[in-house]
Design an enzyme around this catalytic site. Structure first.
Site, PDB file in Angstrom:
ATOM      1  N   ILE A 402      21.457 -31.215 -17.345  1.00  0.00           N
ATOM      2  CA  ILE A 402      21.820 -29.805 -17.287  1.00  0.00           C
ATOM      3  C   ILE A 402      22.722 -29.432 -18.456  1.00  0.00           C
ATOM      4  O   ILE A 402      22.592 -28.353 -19.045  1.00  0.00           O
ATOM      5  CB  ILE A 402      22.480 -29.526 -15.927  1.00  0.00           C
ATOM      6  CG1 ILE A 402      21.418 -29.659 -14.817  1.00  0.00           C
ATOM      7  CG2 ILE A 402      23.149 -28.168 -15.881  1.00  0.00           C
ATOM      8  CD1 ILE A 402      21.973 -29.923 -13.439  1.00  0.00           C
ATOM      9  N   ASP A 403      23.641 -30.322 -18.813  1.00  0.00           N
ATOM     10  CA  ASP A 403      24.578 -30.055 -19.896  1.00  0.00           C
ATOM     11  C   ASP A 403      23.845 -29.919 -21.234  1.00  0.00           C
ATOM     12  O   ASP A 403      24.062 -28.965 -21.987  1.00  0.00           O
ATOM     13  CB  ASP A 403      25.591 -31.195 -19.958  1.00  0.00           C
ATOM     14  CG  ASP A 403      26.964 -30.741 -20.414  1.00  0.00           C
ATOM     15  OD1 ASP A 403      27.177 -29.532 -20.556  1.00  0.00           O
ATOM     16  OD2 ASP A 403      27.836 -31.606 -20.604  1.00  0.00           O
ATOM     17  N   ASP A 404      22.979 -30.885 -21.544  1.00  0.00           N
ATOM     18  CA  ASP A 404      22.219 -30.807 -22.789  1.00  0.00           C
ATOM     19  C   ASP A 404      21.354 -29.562 -22.831  1.00  0.00           C
ATOM     20  O   ASP A 404      21.242 -28.903 -23.871  1.00  0.00           O
ATOM     21  CB  ASP A 404      21.338 -32.050 -22.942  1.00  0.00           C
ATOM     22  CG  ASP A 404      22.073 -33.189 -23.611  1.00  0.00           C
ATOM     23  OD1 ASP A 404      22.050 -33.264 -24.841  1.00  0.00           O
ATOM     24  OD2 ASP A 404      22.694 -33.994 -22.889  1.00  0.00           O
ATOM     25  N   GLU A 407      23.425 -26.505 -23.741  1.00  0.00           N
ATOM     26  CA  GLU A 407      23.867 -26.491 -25.131  1.00  0.00           C
ATOM     27  C   GLU A 407      22.690 -26.341 -26.101  1.00  0.00           C
ATOM     28  O   GLU A 407      22.832 -25.738 -27.173  1.00  0.00           O
ATOM     29  CB  GLU A 407      24.663 -27.758 -25.440  1.00  0.00           C
ATOM     30  CG  GLU A 407      26.017 -27.822 -24.741  1.00  0.00           C
ATOM     31  CD  GLU A 407      26.966 -26.716 -25.186  1.00  0.00           C
ATOM     32  OE1 GLU A 407      26.979 -26.382 -26.385  1.00  0.00           O
ATOM     33  OE2 GLU A 407      27.689 -26.189 -24.324  1.00  0.00           O
ATOM     34  N   HIS A 478      29.651 -24.878 -19.372  1.00  0.00           N
ATOM     35  CA  HIS A 478      28.615 -24.756 -20.396  1.00  0.00           C
ATOM     36  C   HIS A 478      27.420 -23.947 -19.888  1.00  0.00           C
ATOM     37  O   HIS A 478      26.832 -23.155 -20.635  1.00  0.00           O
ATOM     38  CB  HIS A 478      28.161 -26.148 -20.838  1.00  0.00           C
ATOM     39  CG  HIS A 478      29.219 -26.916 -21.560  1.00  0.00           C
ATOM     40  ND1 HIS A 478      29.227 -28.289 -21.641  1.00  0.00           N
ATOM     41  CD2 HIS A 478      30.330 -26.500 -22.235  1.00  0.00           C
ATOM     42  CE1 HIS A 478      30.286 -28.683 -22.334  1.00  0.00           C
ATOM     43  NE2 HIS A 478      30.959 -27.618 -22.698  1.00  0.00           N
TER      44      HIS A 478
END
Length: 666
Positions: A402-404, A407, A478
């Site tokens: 989810i983070d990648d 971003e 993020h």
């Protein structure tokens, strides 16, 4: 390391000159801005020079010597060791030893027992004599700390593979776990993806209990070689620890009577699960530990080293090796090209590179090709959700994160791509997937939704770090920032994320950092997100965060936070100044409208003064987090991308400050 403040919690302005000197601070501000502009330009050139011709960036990912020690132990177990690899690994391990004979798990950190034991054994495999001074210092310290018996479970598993520890004295992990449906506690999907990929192959190892001939004894690592595992008093039966200790005793009894046909079916189910998740490059999950244990498990089930699965798996492990100029060989726990590339793209765009610059277009092309458009393990809990995310590594289609994804979307938004329809379609899929991966509490974890079972962390086996994937403030921040940039600030899921973030703010005004060190990282992730989502700079949560950041600023103008903040409150917000952490603090201050304060100017000045002649920054301190305290990371590109992002926003402003509002009203 002493913290200071600029003495203001309100709208103190760098341009507020003292009486009689109306231009002094104006000139100083101009000097800071000019230095920031020059530093950003040098940084842009440095980062452009590090881009691969295919469009990606990847910095080294340093962890600790257990990766290198376990690589040698694996080669010893499989019988594939060679003198060149062994000596190169030993050279690296020796170089990381501290003066007292120990090894730690992060730069400047305290000695670690398990790391010291594994490093010592690896050097014994490389031929270092136990009576050599550096080895004697290590073994003496190990005995003082309780010997092998006091080490973590994973260390003792590696030693059990060679008869240096008894399998009966290890927690049991039966392969019949594979049969538990997803609604039963302790099924494999209750574990975080990194733990799940490790535990499944280890169920086979636990069932097989292999022992290879030991090339030497390790009596010098026991407090009493005649009684290597002294008895310990069990926890009270009425406690959770006591319950799981007694459950483990029951599983040991089951190991002795487990029906052979049932166990064989369970191990075969585990093997199928492993093989189905092998990536195209031969690895598993793009990370070293699951790959190592998967190779061992399949080998124990009869897969010889020439089998295509095994051959690809072993070959993939060599790709984790970083060769150094002195001949040393360092093993990366994983590789971070997608993460590094999206962060580098953001940094270069915010640093002043035009959006259609060829380097940014190449980066966007590479990221677009890395999109994962098939279901993975996340879909076990989200079967109706359409895929569309990005992973962290080169090859990891089972586990986009989810983070990648958040971003990457933010990075793609900064690029003027020649095929806008292709870019928009990928962004739309990524946004939809991230929205669908929200947990019930309104926040986001890294790989799974609602991976919050309280039971896995209580297992006696799971003493190696975090084994579940609950939502975190940094990931949620993020995602919220990305949704705001996409014009979705008013979306109910975005508002739920904002509410969760506001409720999670610590009393000091900071946010805990799950995937970076620590409160500085969490705060640097959340404040820009809340501002992007429409919270005013005067909101109480933003004001508390700003006050905290300005209070913990170091005397030298930078920010730093030691990894010990995960265990000791006195370290929260305190540590030697680093480039990445200074940048995180600045990103929060700039987002909160504190650009013209003395705190921001001092932080920018620290960055410009610390920059090296080639446009880079040095950063020996670990500022990345795998498991809080238990597994720490030094991302070598963090020291380059985050300072450039902060300097770029100081010079040019936030590129989405106006666009988010415009998209909201569209």
């Amino acid at each position: 390391m002493t913290a200071t403040t600029d003495g203001s919690t309100g709208a103190a302005n760098l341009h507020a000159a003292p009486a009689g000197h109306p231009t002094d601070t104006t000139t100083a501000a101009d000097d800071v801005l000019a230095a920031a502009r020059r530093a950003a330009e040098r940084s842009v050139e440095h980062l452009l020079g590090r881009q691969d011709e295919q469009g990606w960036w990847k910095g080294d990912l340093a962890t600790n010597v257990t990766m290198d020690a376990e690589d040698l132990l694996l080669r010893q177990f499989l019988g594939i060791q060679d003198p060149g690899t062994t000596e190169a690994a030993a050279r690296f391990i020796r170089g990381e030893q501290l003066g007292d004979g120990t090894w730690n798990t992060f730069y400047g950190g305290p000695a670690d027992l398990s790391a010291t034991i594994e490093a010592y054994v690896a050097l014994r495999l490389a031929g270092d004599r136990p009576d050599a001074p550096h080895m004697a210092r290590a073994s003496g310290w190990i005995r003082e700390q309780g010997g092998i018996a006091a080490a973590r479970v994973f260390t003792r598993i590696w030693l059990a593979l060679f008869g240096w520890w008894k399998w009966d004295d290890l927690p049991e992990l039966p392969p019949e776990l594979m049969f538990l449906p997803k609604w039963v506690p302790l099924n494999i999907y209750d574990f975080g993806c990194w733990a799940r990929q490790t535990i499944v192959p280890l169920t086979i190892v636990s069932a097989k209990r292999p022992v290879r001939p030991a090339p030497f004894a390790l009596d010098e690592l026991h407090t009493d070689p005649a009684h290597p595992n002294p008895p310990r008093k069990p926890a009270p039966a009425a406690s959770w620890d006591g319950f799981f200790q007694r459950l483990d005793k029951g599983l040991h009894l089951y190991h002795k009577v487990a029906p052979r046909p049932l166990r064989r079916v369970a191990m075969n189910a585990a093997a199928r699960w492993i093989i189905e998740r092998q990536e195209n490059d031969g690895c598993w999950g793009g990370i070293q530990p699951p790959a190592v244990y998967s190779v061992i498990a399949l080998h124990l089930l009869g897969y010889d080293l020439d089998h295509p699965v095994m051959r690809a798996g072993i070959a993939s492990l060599d790709r984790f090796a970083v060769r150094r100029e002195d001949g040393a060989r360092m093993i990366e726990a994983c590789q971070s090209p997608v993460w590094d590339t999206c962060l580098a793209t953001i940094a270069l765009a915010d640093g002043g590179l035009r959006p259609d610059h060829p380097a940014l277009v190449r980066a966007a092309d590479w990221m677009l090709a890395e999109e994962i458009t098939r279901p993975g393990d996340w879909s076990v809990r989200k079967p109706e959700l359409a895929p569309g995310g990005w992973a962290f590594e080169f090859h990891n289609d089972n586990y986009p994160d989810i983070d990648d994804t958040a971003e990457v979307v933010l990075a793609l938004r900064r690029v003027r791509h020649p095929d806008p329809a292709r870019l928009e379609a990928a962004i739309e899929r990524g946004v939809r997937w991230n929205l669908g991966m929200q947990s019930r509490n309104g926040a986001w974890g890294a790989f799974d939704a609602d991976n919050t079972s309280p039971f896995p962390n209580r297992l006696p086996f799971c003493d190696f770090g975090e084994v579940i994937d609950p939502p975190s403030a940094d990931v949620t921040g993020h995602v919220v920032e990305m949704l705001a940039v996409e014009g979705l600030s008013a979306h109910p899921r975005t508002r739920a994320g904002i509410d969760w973030l506001l409720a999670e703010q610590a009393p000091c005004g900071a946010w805990f950092g799950r995937w970076g060190v620590n409160y500085v990282y969490g705060t640097g992730s959340v404040v820009p997100a809340l501002i992007a989502a429409g919270l005013p700079a005067g909101h109480p949560a933003i004001r508390r965060a700003v006050i905290w950041l300005e209070t913990v600023q170091n005397d030298d103008g930078g920010w730093g936070e030691d990894l010990r903040s995960y265990r000791e409150e006195k370290w929260i917000g305190h540590g030697e100044s680093t480039a990445s952490q200074t940048a995180w603090a600045l990103l929060a201050l700039l987002a909160a409208g504190r650009r013209d304060t003395r705190a921001a100017a001092r932080g920018v000045t620290w960055l410009t003064d610390a920059q090296q002649a080639d446009g880079s920054w040095d950063e020996p301190y670990f500022t990345g987090t795998g498991f809080p305290w238990d597994f720490s990371i030094n991302y070598h590109l963090y020291r380059q991308v985050f300072p450039l992002t902060a300097l770029g926003r100081y010079v040019h402003g936030d590129p989405f400050a106006d666009r988010a509002d415009a998209r909201e009203g569209a």
